[in-house]
Scaffold this motif. Structure first.
Motif, PDB file in Angstrom:
ATOM      1  N   GLN A 183       0.841  -1.198   0.000  1.00 48.95           N
ATOM      2  CA  GLN A 183       0.000   0.000   0.000  1.00 48.95           C
ATOM      3  C   GLN A 183       0.878   1.251   0.000  1.00 48.95           C
ATOM      4  O   GLN A 183       0.595   2.214  -0.711  1.00 48.95           O
ATOM      5  CB  GLN A 183      -0.926   0.014   1.214  1.00 48.95           C
ATOM      6  N   GLU A 184       1.939   1.216   0.792  1.00 46.72           N
ATOM      7  CA  GLU A 184       2.832   2.367   0.864  1.00 46.72           C
ATOM      8  C   GLU A 184       3.532   2.608  -0.471  1.00 46.72           C
ATOM      9  O   GLU A 184       3.658   3.745  -0.923  1.00 46.72           O
ATOM     10  CB  GLU A 184       3.857   2.170   1.970  1.00 46.72           C
TER      11      GLU A 184
ATOM     12  N   ASP B 168      -1.726   9.482   0.023  1.00 47.63           N
ATOM     13  CA  ASP B 168      -1.351   8.994   1.345  1.00 47.63           C
ATOM     14  C   ASP B 168      -1.611   7.489   1.451  1.00 47.63           C
ATOM     15  O   ASP B 168      -2.574   6.980   0.884  1.00 47.63           O
ATOM     16  CB  ASP B 168      -2.150   9.750   2.408  1.00 47.63           C
ATOM     17  N   ARG B 169      -0.757   6.801   2.210  1.00 45.12           N
ATOM     18  CA  ARG B 169      -0.921   5.361   2.401  1.00 45.12           C
ATOM     19  C   ARG B 169      -2.282   5.035   3.007  1.00 45.12           C
ATOM     20  O   ARG B 169      -2.926   4.056   2.633  1.00 45.12           O
ATOM     21  CB  ARG B 169       0.194   4.825   3.310  1.00 45.12           C
TER      22      ARG B 169
END
Length: 132
Positions: free
Chosen positions: A28-29, A38-39
């Motif tokens: 996800q990051e 943003d994550r």
């Protein structure tokens, strides 16, 4: 559109996003960094908690190196119910299936483009300026 239908659509989009992210081997990051989001936004979208904008769909698709309409494919079958009685009226395979029921005059012309197998991907391609 009622709240449960909206949740179903967002959940289906999130599930597809997670599948595509995993297929590319991204966290996800990593995806968030690639698309400048943003994550926690990516995580919320995957859980069906976010109503993702068209701009962010385009950013995510670019980061995944796929056309934007790929994020709208798939989804689990669900039963539609009458708003009045709550009885089943149809089986819907994806949140976008009903769009194909539009009158022929409202549908874009058919093309030979291999990616445009239904008119929803065609509209997505036109929306994002892809000529075919």
């Amino acid at each position: 559109m009622d709240e449960s239908t909206q949740k179903t659509i967002k959940y289906g989009f999130g599930k597809r996003l997670r599948e595509l992210r995993h297929s590319k081997g991204l966290s996800q990051e990593g995806l968030a960094l690639a698309c400048e989001l943003d994550r926690t936004y990516i995580g919320g979208a995957e859980r069906g908690e976010r109503n993702v904008s068209l701009v962010n769909i385009h950013k995510i698709a670019n980061a995944l190196d796929i056309p934007p309409y790929e994020l709208l494919k798939g989804g689990q079958a669900r039963h539609a119910t009458s708003r009045n009685s709550g009885t089943p009226v149809a089986v819907i395979r994806s949140p976008t299936q009903r769009i194909g029921d539009a009158p022929a005059a409202l549908r874009p012309p058919q093309t030979e483009h291999k990616a445009a197998q239904s008119w929803l991907p065609q509209m997505a391609l036109r929306l994002f300026g892809i000529k075919f």
